[in-house]
Design a protein around this motif. Structure first.
Motif, PDB file in Angstrom:
ATOM      1  N   ARG A 192       0.814  -1.218   0.000  1.00 39.54           N
ATOM      2  CA  ARG A 192       0.000   0.000   0.000  1.00 39.54           C
ATOM      3  C   ARG A 192       0.846   1.265   0.000  1.00 39.54           C
ATOM      4  NH1 ARG A 192      -2.514   3.236   3.476  1.00 39.54           N
ATOM      5  NH2 ARG A 192      -1.884   2.112   5.348  1.00 39.54           N
ATOM      6  N   TYR A 193       2.160   1.095  -0.043  1.00 40.04           N
ATOM      7  CA  TYR A 193       3.053   2.242  -0.001  1.00 40.04           C
ATOM      8  C   TYR A 193       3.956   2.282  -1.229  1.00 40.04           C
ATOM      9  CZ  TYR A 193       1.957   3.236   4.888  1.00 40.04           C
ATOM     10  OH  TYR A 193       1.316   3.560   6.050  1.00 40.04           O
ATOM     11  N   LEU A 194       4.276   3.485  -1.644  1.00 38.22           N
ATOM     12  CA  LEU A 194       5.334   3.729  -2.619  1.00 38.22           C
ATOM     13  C   LEU A 194       6.340   4.632  -1.922  1.00 38.22           C
ATOM     14  CD1 LEU A 194       6.609   3.669  -5.452  1.00 38.22           C
ATOM     15  CD2 LEU A 194       5.166   5.648  -6.026  1.00 38.22           C
ATOM     16  N   VAL A 195       7.489   4.088  -1.588  1.00 37.59           N
ATOM     17  CA  VAL A 195       8.519   4.842  -0.882  1.00 37.59           C
ATOM     18  C   VAL A 195       9.543   5.336  -1.896  1.00 37.59           C
ATOM     19  CG1 VAL A 195      10.245   4.815   0.946  1.00 37.59           C
ATOM     20  CG2 VAL A 195       8.179   3.415   1.171  1.00 37.59           C
ATOM     21  N   LEU A 196       9.742   6.645  -1.945  1.00 40.65           N
ATOM     22  CA  LEU A 196      10.641   7.266  -2.915  1.00 40.65           C
ATOM     23  C   LEU A 196      11.667   8.139  -2.210  1.00 40.65           C
ATOM     24  CD1 LEU A 196       8.007   8.391  -5.575  1.00 40.65           C
ATOM     25  CD2 LEU A 196       9.479   6.366  -5.680  1.00 40.65           C
ATOM     26  N   ASP A 197      12.853   8.185  -2.772  1.00 37.31           N
ATOM     27  CA  ASP A 197      13.905   9.042  -2.254  1.00 37.31           C
ATOM     28  C   ASP A 197      13.612  10.481  -2.675  1.00 37.31           C
ATOM     29  OD1 ASP A 197      16.183  10.400  -1.571  1.00 37.31           O
ATOM     30  OD2 ASP A 197      17.571   9.053  -2.599  1.00 37.31           O
ATOM     31  N   ALA A 198      13.225  11.301  -1.720  1.00 37.90           N
ATOM     32  CA  ALA A 198      12.807  12.674  -2.027  1.00 37.90           C
ATOM     33  C   ALA A 198      13.953  13.554  -2.512  1.00 37.90           C
ATOM     34  CB  ALA A 198      12.160  13.308  -0.793  1.00 37.90           C
ATOM     35  N   HIS A 199      15.189  13.057  -2.417  1.00 37.67           N
ATOM     36  CA  HIS A 199      16.323  13.829  -2.909  1.00 37.67           C
ATOM     37  C   HIS A 199      16.423  13.764  -4.430  1.00 37.67           C
ATOM     38  CE1 HIS A 199      17.270  12.555   1.226  1.00 37.67           C
ATOM     39  NE2 HIS A 199      17.864  13.727   1.340  1.00 37.67           N
ATOM     40  N   ALA A 200      15.693  12.841  -5.060  1.00 35.99           N
ATOM     41  CA  ALA A 200      15.774  12.644  -6.506  1.00 35.99           C
ATOM     42  C   ALA A 200      15.109  13.797  -7.255  1.00 35.99           C
ATOM     43  CB  ALA A 200      15.125  11.314  -6.883  1.00 35.99           C
ATOM     44  N   ASP A 201      15.337  13.831  -8.562  1.00 34.45           N
ATOM     45  CA  ASP A 201      14.742  14.850  -9.419  1.00 34.45           C
ATOM     46  C   ASP A 201      13.220  14.808  -9.340  1.00 34.45           C
ATOM     47  OD1 ASP A 201      14.891  16.722 -11.886  1.00 34.45           O
ATOM     48  OD2 ASP A 201      13.612  15.060 -12.558  1.00 34.45           O
ATOM     49  N   ALA A 202      12.600  15.978  -9.208  1.00 37.14           N
ATOM     50  CA  ALA A 202      11.147  16.042  -9.043  1.00 37.14           C
ATOM     51  C   ALA A 202      10.411  15.444 -10.225  1.00 37.14           C
ATOM     52  CB  ALA A 202      10.709  17.493  -8.830  1.00 37.14           C
ATOM     53  N   GLY A 203      10.939  15.634 -11.446  1.00 34.71           N
ATOM     54  CA  GLY A 203      10.294  15.066 -12.622  1.00 34.71           C
ATOM     55  C   GLY A 203      10.324  13.552 -12.613  1.00 34.71           C
ATOM     56  N   ARG A 204      11.444  12.982 -12.216  1.00 35.31           N
ATOM     57  CA  ARG A 204      11.549  11.518 -12.146  1.00 35.31           C
ATOM     58  C   ARG A 204      10.635  10.976 -11.054  1.00 35.31           C
ATOM     59  NH1 ARG A 204      10.887   6.886 -13.908  1.00 35.31           N
ATOM     60  NH2 ARG A 204      12.059   5.205 -12.879  1.00 35.31           N
ATOM     61  N   LEU A 205      10.550  11.654  -9.929  1.00 30.85           N
ATOM     62  CA  LEU A 205       9.643  11.228  -8.871  1.00 30.85           C
ATOM     63  C   LEU A 205       8.201  11.206  -9.366  1.00 30.85           C
ATOM     64  CD1 LEU A 205      11.095  13.166  -5.803  1.00 30.85           C
ATOM     65  CD2 LEU A 205      11.233  10.702  -6.216  1.00 30.85           C
ATOM     66  N   ALA A 206       7.814  12.238 -10.106  1.00 35.63           N
ATOM     67  CA  ALA A 206       6.455  12.311 -10.639  1.00 35.63           C
ATOM     68  C   ALA A 206       6.174  11.146 -11.578  1.00 35.63           C
ATOM     69  CB  ALA A 206       6.248  13.632 -11.363  1.00 35.63           C
ATOM     70  N   GLU A 207       7.160  10.762 -12.386  1.00 40.73           N
ATOM     71  CA  GLU A 207       6.998   9.612 -13.280  1.00 40.73           C
ATOM     72  C   GLU A 207       6.769   8.333 -12.485  1.00 40.73           C
ATOM     73  OE1 GLU A 207      10.456   9.367 -15.684  1.00 40.73           O
ATOM     74  OE2 GLU A 207      10.034  11.210 -16.816  1.00 40.73           O
ATOM     75  N   GLN A 208       7.532   8.145 -11.424  1.00 42.80           N
ATOM     76  CA  GLN A 208       7.388   6.943 -10.600  1.00 42.80           C
ATOM     77  C   GLN A 208       6.022   6.892  -9.925  1.00 42.80           C
ATOM     78  OE1 GLN A 208      11.252   7.814  -8.532  1.00 42.80           O
ATOM     79  NE2 GLN A 208      11.607   5.628  -8.825  1.00 42.80           N
ATOM     80  N   VAL A 209       5.537   8.053  -9.487  1.00 37.72           N
ATOM     81  CA  VAL A 209       4.207   8.096  -8.876  1.00 37.72           C
ATOM     82  C   VAL A 209       3.150   7.721  -9.910  1.00 37.72           C
ATOM     83  CG1 VAL A 209       2.478   9.564  -7.797  1.00 37.72           C
ATOM     84  CG2 VAL A 209       4.886   9.787  -7.132  1.00 37.72           C
ATOM     85  N   ARG A 210       3.247   8.279 -11.113  1.00 40.23           N
ATOM     86  CA  ARG A 210       2.270   7.964 -12.160  1.00 40.23           C
ATOM     87  C   ARG A 210       2.286   6.476 -12.503  1.00 40.23           C
ATOM     88  NH1 ARG A 210       4.240  12.917 -14.446  1.00 40.23           N
ATOM     89  NH2 ARG A 210       5.503  11.784 -15.958  1.00 40.23           N
TER      90      ARG A 210
END
Length: 221
Positions: A192-210
């Motif tokens: 139920r979780y998606l854990v992401l490294d918040a230090h990463a590029d915001a655009g790449r994080l958005a792709e992973q969330v999508r």
């Protein structure tokens, strides 16, 4: 520190909608990722309800001012936990659940995990006790997905700059406990979780969330 409570099934369902919470420490980039996700979903034709805790309602904005912008020490830890739970109960009853019942996608910047991490772990009130309080307040409503943006205390402080609320002013040791509280919750319910490294590029994080959200949209079409 009390061990986090194992997840429980929601007492009441989430209607026809999709419920997504974006969590993380102060300065993790929650607002940025919530906005990017919402914009993408709206472009795909979904009705999106953006909200936050505390402050997603008129009552919540009043409570937010009391608990986050008062003097240091002006709110005791248990009162703090109860104020956030009261805000959450009203928020779910008047904003979140009605939107879900209409079949909308609800994206909230913070939800009950923040109480577990900040009051349960960092304030040492206990994961189990604080989580149980929020589950009672929300009649058991949990997100379909929680996006956890993992950020170090040092990086979070650097991102926040010079403007800090009462919780943000806490020492790094406090924010380290917050971070661990979030990670403990995610480790107990990884599906139920998606854990992401918040230090990463915001655009790449958005792709992973999508990528993670896309499979959850099927029942809304």
């Amino acid at each position: 520190m009390t061990e986090p409570t194992p997840p429980t099934t929601a007492a009441r369902g989430a209607g026809r909608g999709l419920f997504i919470a974006v969590e993380g420490g102060d300065g993790a980039g929650k607002s940025t990722q919530s906005a990017r996700l919402g914009k993408w979903l709206e472009g795909e034709g979904y009705v999106v309800r953006h909200t936050r805790e505390p402050g997603g309602t008129a009552l919540g904005r009043t409570l937010r001012e009391l608990v986050l912008h008062g003097e240091d020490g002006s709110v005791s830890p248990r009162a703090e936990a109860l104020i956030f739970a009261a805000d959450r109960a009203h928020h779910v009853a008047t904003v979140v659940r009605p939107a879900l019942d209409r079949g909308e996608v609800v994206i909230t910047d913070r939800y009950l995990d923040s109480s577990v991490a900040y009051q349960g772990a960092a304030r040492a009130l206990g994961h189990e006790e604080v989580r149980a309080l929020s589950l009672w307040a929300t009649e058991g409503l949990q997100p379909h997905l929680t996006v956890l943006l993992d950020v170090s205390a040092e990086q979070g402080r650097a991102r926040r700059g010079r403007v800090h609320d009462r919780l943000e002013r806490e020492a790094d040791a406090f924010h380290d406990r917050v971070r661990q509280g979030f990670l403990d919750l995610a480790s107990r319910d990884p599906d139920r979780y998606l854990v992401l490294d918040a230090h990463a590029d915001a655009g790449r994080l958005a792709e992973q969330v999508r990528e993670r959200v896309t499979p959850l949209l099927g029942h809304l079409r």
